[in-house]
Structures are given as structure tokens and as C-alpha cells.
Scaffold this motif. Sequence first.
Motif, PDB file in Angstrom:
ATOM      1  N   UNK A  12       0.865  -1.183   0.000  1.00 25.05           N
ATOM      2  CA  UNK A  12       0.000   0.000   0.000  1.00 25.05           C
ATOM      3  C   UNK A  12       0.894   1.224   0.000  1.00 25.05           C
ATOM      4  N   UNK A  13       0.801   2.025  -1.052  1.00 24.83           N
ATOM      5  CA  UNK A  13       1.669   3.206  -1.148  1.00 24.83           C
ATOM      6  C   UNK A  13       0.864   4.429  -1.551  1.00 24.83           C
ATOM      7  N   UNK A  14       1.328   5.602  -1.104  1.00 23.25           N
ATOM      8  CA  UNK A  14       0.655   6.869  -1.382  1.00 23.25           C
ATOM      9  C   UNK A  14       1.659   7.848  -1.981  1.00 23.25           C
ATOM     10  N   UNK A  15       1.255   8.477  -3.061  1.00 27.49           N
ATOM     11  CA  UNK A  15       2.043   9.552  -3.671  1.00 27.49           C
ATOM     12  C   UNK A  15       1.168  10.787  -3.778  1.00 27.49           C
ATOM     13  N   UNK A  16       1.754  11.956  -3.462  1.00 24.50           N
ATOM     14  CA  UNK A  16       0.973  13.193  -3.425  1.00 24.50           C
ATOM     15  C   UNK A  16       1.742  14.299  -4.135  1.00 24.50           C
ATOM     16  N   UNK A  17       1.040  15.062  -4.985  1.00 20.75           N
ATOM     17  CA  UNK A  17       1.615  16.279  -5.545  1.00 20.75           C
ATOM     18  C   UNK A  17       0.647  17.431  -5.288  1.00 20.75           C
ATOM     19  N   UNK A  18       0.795  18.507  -5.995  1.00 19.06           N
ATOM     20  CA  UNK A  18       0.005  19.708  -5.707  1.00 19.06           C
ATOM     21  C   UNK A  18      -1.470  19.534  -6.044  1.00 19.06           C
ATOM     22  N   UNK A  19      -1.815  18.590  -6.924  1.00 18.52           N
ATOM     23  CA  UNK A  19      -3.208  18.464  -7.361  1.00 18.52           C
ATOM     24  C   UNK A  19      -3.793  17.077  -7.170  1.00 18.52           C
ATOM     25  N   UNK A  20      -2.947  16.043  -7.080  1.00 16.92           N
ATOM     26  CA  UNK A  20      -3.474  14.684  -7.063  1.00 16.92           C
ATOM     27  C   UNK A  20      -2.886  13.863  -5.925  1.00 16.92           C
ATOM     28  N   UNK A  21      -3.709  12.973  -5.408  1.00 20.33           N
ATOM     29  CA  UNK A  21      -3.277  11.944  -4.459  1.00 20.33           C
ATOM     30  C   UNK A  21      -3.444  10.602  -5.161  1.00 20.33           C
ATOM     31  N   UNK A  22      -2.360   9.841  -5.236  1.00 17.46           N
ATOM     32  CA  UNK A  22      -2.381   8.554  -5.932  1.00 17.46           C
ATOM     33  C   UNK A  22      -2.093   7.437  -4.934  1.00 17.46           C
ATOM     34  N   UNK A  23      -3.028   6.507  -4.814  1.00 11.75           N
ATOM     35  CA  UNK A  23      -2.905   5.400  -3.857  1.00 11.75           C
ATOM     36  C   UNK A  23      -2.853   4.097  -4.639  1.00 11.75           C
ATOM     37  N   UNK A  24      -1.808   3.294  -4.383  1.00 11.29           N
ATOM     38  CA  UNK A  24      -1.652   2.014  -5.067  1.00 11.29           C
ATOM     39  C   UNK A  24      -1.788   0.860  -4.088  1.00 11.29           C
ATOM     40  N   UNK A  25      -2.555  -0.143  -4.502  1.00  6.95           N
ATOM     41  CA  UNK A  25      -2.679  -1.390  -3.759  1.00  6.95           C
ATOM     42  C   UNK A  25      -2.205  -2.507  -4.688  1.00  6.95           C
ATOM     43  N   UNK A  26      -1.136  -3.206  -4.275  1.00  5.08           N
ATOM     44  CA  UNK A  26      -0.483  -4.188  -5.137  1.00  5.08           C
ATOM     45  C   UNK A  26      -0.382  -5.519  -4.404  1.00  5.08           C
ATOM     46  N   UNK A  27      -0.680  -6.607  -5.103  1.00  4.52           N
ATOM     47  CA  UNK A  27      -0.448  -7.941  -4.541  1.00  4.52           C
ATOM     48  C   UNK A  27       0.466  -8.727  -5.472  1.00  4.52           C
ATOM     49  N   UNK A  28       0.947  -9.867  -5.007  1.00  6.47           N
ATOM     50  CA  UNK A  28       1.849 -10.693  -5.809  1.00  6.47           C
ATOM     51  C   UNK A  28       1.191 -12.000  -6.227  1.00  6.47           C
TER      52      UNK A  28
END
Length: 384
Positions: free
Chosen positions: A308-324
Motif C-alpha cells: 500500500x503506497x501513497x504519492x501526493x503532488x500539488x493536485x493529485x493523491x495517488x494510492x496504489x494497492x499491489x499484490x503478488x
Amino acid sequence: MQDTELFADDELLFTGEEVEERPVKKAKPWRVLVVDDEPDIHTMTQMVLGDYSFEGRKLEFISAFTGEESLNILKKDHDIAVVLLDVVMETSTAGLDVARRIRTFVNNQFVRIILRTGQPGVAPEHKVITELDINDYWQKAELTSQRLTTSITTALRSYRDLRKIEQNRVSLAQLAMSVAHQIRNRTMTITGFANLATRKLDQESDIAKYLETISEESGRLEEVVGSVSDYASIDNCDHQNSEIFPLLEEVVIEIKKFAANLDKNVEFDISLKHAVIDGRPDLFKKAIEELMKNAVIFSDESSPRVELSVQVDSELCQIKVIDNGSGIDDADLPYIYDPFFTKRPEAVGMGLSIVRRVIDGYNWILDYSKEGRNGAVFTLIIPI
């Protein structure tokens, strides 16, 4: 006695009973937001449409002179039916930015948008129509009073129909909640009597085995009812500022318990960041929780791993959920968000449907891709 004396009090004798006059309730006007940096445009618009009426309802005008001012109005007022929007204001593309942000950042899918421009070269018509969710586009030099009236009528009719569809959806959701409640009461009764009968029988009895099957199937039915209730209860994706960091921390705690209950020793890779989004905390948590549950269930059996990872910039929040895990088959991709679609016999198949309901309610973006050769990657993109 003369006749004149006999009927001297005619007014009093024949006065009727006073009838209380009830005030006639006026129809609520359609609200129109005029966004233009030229005051004369506001005056002209109100003059042309001053006597306009649609379905017995007049127009109420609200004025904004910059794109930013119009967005602030729309964030607070959710009953505006139509926006008459100029393209060139504080910047050459201010109106285009407003039109885009109405659908994304303001998350208003109902209001109808009519673009008006005095400089058509700045915003080519074909590009505007294809790239923006608008309802009409006019050059001011071509916009006669007849065309403006026609455009407003078309927009109001569309707005009315969208509102009716939403009201019907809410009514259907309320019906589903009522039905689910009634079914849950019956399943609890069935399970209770089955368990009571089982205790009075020999455990090796065939009847006891039948009763055990009844209890198990009743429990599964209750899971279905619970999932339908969760789906139907998402009736209103309200605007609310939510800090996601603590919400994600709570989700991670619950998901680790979920994995333990499945006897899966999942390796979690968690990378969180702070961000404030427009969305109810409970709905945001529910969407992430269902994505995480899905990742845990379909992660590799021998060495499960979920990220579970979160990336944030000035306009967007991007959340990734990854499995193997093995990922989703291409043939199944068109159906993964459909209610009750699942490849697991013991599952209900409502998790991703609930996620999609929240995503659509807030006009967020959810993408699916594969992690290398294996594994599923769900990417949730939220404006901030």
C-alpha cells in the motif's frame, strides 16, 4: 313599515362567511450561475431571460466574475442547475479550467455547463466538445436570444432528468435496505432454530448434518445481505475534507487482522503520506479496505505480499494497492466491478462493486494493471 326599512340591513343579512385565503406557493426557480468578467454580459443575460419560464418555474440568477469565484460558489451551493460560463476571464483558459474542475474537484455531475466565448480561437470548438463534459458551446457573436433560450431549455430538461434518475436510485437503494433488513431477520431465525435442533440430536445423525448445512448456508445468505446493505447504504457521497493518513493507518490495522483470520502470513509493505481529500472518511476507508482485502485474498499462497503506497503532488493523491498473486484474467476484467461476480464459490462478490460505487460517487479514477507478469495493481487517483 316601508320596504326600504325592511331591507335596510341587507348587507349584514347576506354577508357570506369569511374564507381564509391561503397563499399560493410559488414554484422554486431554476438557479443559473452566470460566470463572466464583463458586467454587461450579466445584465444582458438577465434581460434576455428575465421572462423565461420552464415547467412553470422562473430563473434565479447568481453572478460570478472570475473562475475562482464561480468554483467557490459551486462548492457551497449544490442546487445550481445551469452555468453560463465564459472561456476567457482572469486567464485565456479560465472557463475551460472551471468546466474541468466542476466535474472533478467540485464533483458536481448534475449541473449543466454552457460555454460562451468571444475569442473562439483560444478554445477550438471540436477540442472543447470532445475533451470537456459540457452541454453546449457558443460564440458570443452568434448567440442570439432565441439560441440562448433554446440552449437553456435543453440544459434544464437534462438537469431535471438527471435529478429524477438520482431520486429513483436513492429510492431503489432504500428499498434494497428494507428488503435486506427483512431477510436478515429471517436468516437469524432460521440459524437460531437450526442450532437449537442440532443440540437436541446425536452429532452423528444425518439430520444433524443437514441442520449444520442449513446453518452454514444461512450464514452465507446473511453475508450476501450484509454486502447488499453496505452497497445500498452508499446513498450520498457528501463533500467533506478528510485527512487520509490516520484513516489509512486504521485500515492497515484491520487488514492485518483480516489476513490473520485467513491464516495467511502476509508481508505488508506500507508507505503512507499526509493528504486532505474531498470525501467522507467512512467511504474512503471502505474503498481502500475492500481493495486491500482483495489483495490479501488473491496474493500468493506460499509467500503472500501486499503493498500500500501513497504519492501526493500539488493536485493529485495517488494510492496504489499491489499484490503478488496471479492477477486478473483478461476475460474477467470487464466484469470485476459487477455485483456478485466472483471466481470463489465461498465469496459474495460485492467488494469491488462497493469500491466502484464510492469511486463513481466522487468521480475519482480507479485503474487496474498487472505487476510485471503476475500480481494485480489497483491505482486510485483522487484530486486534492
